[in-house]
Design an enzyme around this catalytic site. Structure first.
Site, PDB file in Angstrom:
ATOM      1  N   GLY A   7       0.828  -1.220   0.000  1.00 21.67           N
ATOM      2  CA  GLY A   7       0.000   0.000   0.000  1.00 21.67           C
ATOM      3  C   GLY A   7       0.852   1.257   0.000  1.00 21.67           C
ATOM      4  O   GLY A   7       0.513   2.259   0.627  1.00 21.67           O
ATOM      5  N   ALA A   8       1.957   1.206  -0.757  1.00 21.83           N
ATOM      6  CA  ALA A   8       2.890   2.348  -0.772  1.00 21.83           C
ATOM      7  C   ALA A   8       2.454   3.426  -1.755  1.00 21.83           C
ATOM      8  O   ALA A   8       3.076   4.489  -1.820  1.00 21.83           O
ATOM      9  CB  ALA A   8       4.298   1.866  -1.104  1.00 21.83           C
ATOM     10  N   ASN A  83       0.645  -2.832   5.310  1.00 22.68           N
ATOM     11  CA  ASN A  83      -0.149  -1.604   5.419  1.00 22.68           C
ATOM     12  C   ASN A  83      -1.344  -1.580   4.471  1.00 22.68           C
ATOM     13  O   ASN A  83      -2.334  -0.919   4.756  1.00 22.68           O
ATOM     14  CB  ASN A  83       0.795  -0.422   5.142  1.00 22.68           C
ATOM     15  CG  ASN A  83       0.056   0.852   4.843  1.00 22.68           C
ATOM     16  OD1 ASN A  83      -0.476   1.500   5.747  1.00 22.68           O
ATOM     17  ND2 ASN A  83      -0.019   1.222   3.567  1.00 22.68           N
ATOM     18  N   TYR A 149     -15.443  -3.548   8.911  1.00 21.45           N
ATOM     19  CA  TYR A 149     -14.097  -2.947   8.933  1.00 21.45           C
ATOM     20  C   TYR A 149     -13.474  -3.196  10.314  1.00 21.45           C
ATOM     21  O   TYR A 149     -12.304  -3.615  10.407  1.00 21.45           O
ATOM     22  CB  TYR A 149     -14.138  -1.444   8.611  1.00 21.45           C
ATOM     23  CG  TYR A 149     -12.760  -0.815   8.712  1.00 21.45           C
ATOM     24  CD1 TYR A 149     -11.750  -1.165   7.824  1.00 21.45           C
ATOM     25  CD2 TYR A 149     -12.451   0.092   9.738  1.00 21.45           C
ATOM     26  CE1 TYR A 149     -10.472  -0.626   7.932  1.00 21.45           C
ATOM     27  CE2 TYR A 149     -11.181   0.638   9.853  1.00 21.45           C
ATOM     28  CZ  TYR A 149     -10.193   0.270   8.945  1.00 21.45           C
ATOM     29  OH  TYR A 149      -8.927   0.791   9.056  1.00 21.45           O
ATOM     30  N   LEU A 181      -7.724   8.461  13.680  1.00 18.44           N
ATOM     31  CA  LEU A 181      -8.079   9.159  12.431  1.00 18.44           C
ATOM     32  C   LEU A 181      -6.863   9.803  11.765  1.00 18.44           C
ATOM     33  O   LEU A 181      -6.214  10.679  12.345  1.00 18.44           O
ATOM     34  CB  LEU A 181      -9.120  10.231  12.746  1.00 18.44           C
ATOM     35  CG  LEU A 181     -10.514   9.671  13.070  1.00 18.44           C
ATOM     36  CD1 LEU A 181     -11.314  10.666  13.905  1.00 18.44           C
ATOM     37  CD2 LEU A 181     -11.255   9.295  11.799  1.00 18.44           C
TER      38      LEU A 181
HETATM   39  P1  NDP Z   1      -5.121   5.006   1.563  1.00 24.54           P
HETATM   40  O1  NDP Z   1      -6.429   4.754   0.888  1.00 24.54           O
HETATM   41  O2  NDP Z   1      -4.502   6.349   1.385  1.00 24.54           O
HETATM   42  O3  NDP Z   1      -4.060   3.887   1.145  1.00 24.54           O
HETATM   43  C1  NDP Z   1      -4.421   2.528   1.037  1.00 24.54           C
HETATM   44  C2  NDP Z   1      -3.296   1.764   0.366  1.00 24.54           C
HETATM   45  O4  NDP Z   1      -3.635   0.369   0.331  1.00 24.54           O
HETATM   46  C3  NDP Z   1      -3.070   2.219  -1.063  1.00 24.54           C
HETATM   47  O5  NDP Z   1      -1.696   2.343  -1.306  1.00 24.54           O
HETATM   48  C4  NDP Z   1      -3.669   1.100  -1.881  1.00 24.54           C
HETATM   49  O6  NDP Z   1      -2.933   0.937  -3.099  1.00 24.54           O
HETATM   50  C5  NDP Z   1      -3.444  -0.119  -0.981  1.00 24.54           C
HETATM   51  N1  NDP Z   1      -4.413  -1.161  -1.309  1.00 24.54           N
HETATM   52  C6  NDP Z   1      -5.750  -1.108  -1.139  1.00 24.54           C
HETATM   53  N2  NDP Z   1      -6.323  -2.208  -1.647  1.00 24.54           N
HETATM   54  C7  NDP Z   1      -5.305  -2.969  -2.154  1.00 24.54           C
HETATM   55  C8  NDP Z   1      -5.270  -4.209  -2.833  1.00 24.54           C
HETATM   56  N3  NDP Z   1      -6.376  -4.912  -3.088  1.00 24.54           N
HETATM   57  N4  NDP Z   1      -4.068  -4.691  -3.225  1.00 24.54           N
HETATM   58  C9  NDP Z   1      -2.943  -3.992  -2.981  1.00 24.54           C
HETATM   59  N5  NDP Z   1      -2.904  -2.808  -2.340  1.00 24.54           N
HETATM   60  C10 NDP Z   1      -4.095  -2.309  -1.949  1.00 24.54           C
HETATM   61  O7  NDP Z   1      -5.372   4.731   3.114  1.00 24.54           O
HETATM   62  P2  NDP Z   1      -4.400   4.771   4.393  1.00 24.54           P
HETATM   63  O8  NDP Z   1      -3.044   5.161   4.034  1.00 24.54           O
HETATM   64  O9  NDP Z   1      -5.115   5.533   5.426  1.00 24.54           O
HETATM   65  O10 NDP Z   1      -4.464   3.234   4.824  1.00 24.54           O
HETATM   66  C11 NDP Z   1      -3.322   2.437   5.057  1.00 24.54           C
HETATM   67  C12 NDP Z   1      -3.608   1.484   6.196  1.00 24.54           C
HETATM   68  O11 NDP Z   1      -3.827   2.229   7.396  1.00 24.54           O
HETATM   69  C13 NDP Z   1      -4.850   0.612   6.009  1.00 24.54           C
HETATM   70  O12 NDP Z   1      -4.557  -0.690   6.473  1.00 24.54           O
HETATM   71  C14 NDP Z   1      -5.883   1.276   6.914  1.00 24.54           C
HETATM   72  O13 NDP Z   1      -6.860   0.364   7.352  1.00 24.54           O
HETATM   73  C15 NDP Z   1      -4.988   1.734   8.044  1.00 24.54           C
HETATM   74  N6  NDP Z   1      -5.527   2.783   8.897  1.00 24.54           N
HETATM   75  C16 NDP Z   1      -5.912   3.995   8.369  1.00 24.54           C
HETATM   76  C17 NDP Z   1      -6.409   4.979   9.211  1.00 24.54           C
HETATM   77  C18 NDP Z   1      -6.899   6.285   8.679  1.00 24.54           C
HETATM   78  O14 NDP Z   1      -7.629   6.999   9.424  1.00 24.54           O
HETATM   79  N7  NDP Z   1      -6.536   6.700   7.470  1.00 24.54           N
HETATM   80  C19 NDP Z   1      -6.487   4.767  10.659  1.00 24.54           C
HETATM   81  C20 NDP Z   1      -6.112   3.450  11.094  1.00 24.54           C
HETATM   82  C21 NDP Z   1      -5.618   2.515  10.238  1.00 24.54           C
HETATM   83  P3  NDP Z   1      -3.576   0.680  -4.534  1.00 24.54           P
HETATM   84  O15 NDP Z   1      -4.942   1.286  -4.547  1.00 24.54           O
HETATM   85  O16 NDP Z   1      -2.600   1.322  -5.479  1.00 24.54           O
HETATM   86  O17 NDP Z   1      -3.594  -0.805  -4.661  1.00 24.54           O
HETATM   87  C1  8X3 Z   2      -9.355   3.929  10.285  1.00 24.31           C
HETATM   88  C2  8X3 Z   2      -9.863   4.907  11.295  1.00 24.31           C
HETATM   89  O1  8X3 Z   2     -11.915   5.647  12.644  1.00 24.31           O
HETATM   90  O2  8X3 Z   2     -12.246   5.276  10.286  1.00 24.31           O
HETATM   91  O3  8X3 Z   2      -8.975   2.718  10.818  1.00 24.31           O
HETATM   92  O4  8X3 Z   2     -11.935   3.412  11.750  1.00 24.31           O
HETATM   93  S1  8X3 Z   2     -11.581   4.784  11.487  1.00 24.31           S
END
Ligand code: NDP
Ligand code: 8X3
Length: 248
Positions: A7-8, A83, A149, A181
């Protein structure tokens, strides 16, 4: 050192790749959006070696083929940042979409397992390595309409604990970083491109930025080999729980 970041292509993963490059780690950056990975690779390759790898974590064969056949110089992976993940939808359980449920379980849970399963045997063989699973506050509590989720992130919490138990004695560290968040593309994905709805999630308070989370991840993976940050919850100051956020 070599680090894999899934997820980079966005958000926390992108910022983590930047932070680990600053720490001097060579990077295998993963995602589905090749153009974004190529842009990031160009940006970071001034500092470290970068290998972009495109696959969908839902596809076990693609994960095996991409990460199980790395070029010889890239095979001794030291750090894996699991990630990749997202929330899909925010419906009450009685009207939830099966497609959304499958996406969250397949990506957030099974994808993390597929990636780990390919890379862990090499770490165990080498007697060192570090798995960092990106969980969530949603893996510690449940909030209205968070149902599946939250379940997927509770599963990540259980898998992290299970990994730590099974890998005890191997020299492989297992860390959970659980953000609250954070302002990324997360809500855009959750609300299926509804920008107004997504923007509301981050209005009226100061959310975490991806760099805030990345800094903590970089700290965890740069501790000495005998130190394991096992489980860390990282919240915006304005957030107390999933539902208590001071919006002024
Ligand atoms: P983004 O949507 O900005 O990033 C998500 C990343 O995951 C993207 O790089 C995407 O890449 C990758 N991804 C999604 N689906 C797939 C797939 N099927 N195969 C490969 N890669 C995939 O969200 P965040 O950076 O916020 O999320 C990253 C992590 O942090 C997640 O696990 C999320 O649950 C967690 N998180 C986020 C929070 C928030 O408030 N934002 C809080 C707590 C946890 P691509 O689409 O190019 O495949
Ligand atoms: C992502 C944060 O509050 O949307 O894990 O669940 S929240």
């Amino acid at each position: 050192m070599i680090a894999v970041v899934t997820g980079a292509s966005s958000g926390i993963g992108w910022a983590t790749a930047e932070a680990l490059a600053k720490a001097g780690m060579d990077l295998i950056i993963c995602g589905r959006r090749k153009e974004r990975l190529d842009t990031l690779a160009r940006q970071l390759s001034a500092m470290v070696n970068v290998l972009p790898v495109v696959f969908d974590v839902r596809d076990a064969e693609a994960v095996q083929s991409a990460l199980g056949n790395l070029p010889a110089d890239w095979q001794a992976v030291d750090v894996v940042i699991n990630n990749a993940g997202n929330a899909h939808g925010r419906d009450p359980i009685q009207s939830g979409s099966l497609e959304d449920w499958e996406a969250m379980i397949d990506i957030n849970v099974k994808g993390l397992l597929y990636v780990s399963r390919v890379l862990l045997p090499g770490m165990v063989e080498r007697g060192s390595g570090h798995i960092v699973n990106i969980g969530s506050l949603a893996g510690k509590e449940v909030y209205p309409n968070g149902n599946v989720y939250c379940a997927s992130k509770h599963a990540v919490d259980a898998i992290t604990q299970g990994m730590r138990i099974d890998l005890n004695g191997t020299g492989v560290r297992v860390t959970a970083i659980n953000p609250g968040l954070a302002e990324t593309e997360f809500s855009r994905v959750r609300f299926k491109g509804d920008e107004a709805e997504a923007a509301k999630v981050y209005e009226g308070y100061r959310p975490l930025q991806p760099e805030d989370v990345a800094e903590v991840i970089a700290f965890a993976v740069t501790r000495p080999a005998h130190v394991n940050i096992a489980d860390l919850l990282l919240l915006p100051t304005d957030q107390a729980t999933s539902t208590i956020v001071d919006k002024g």
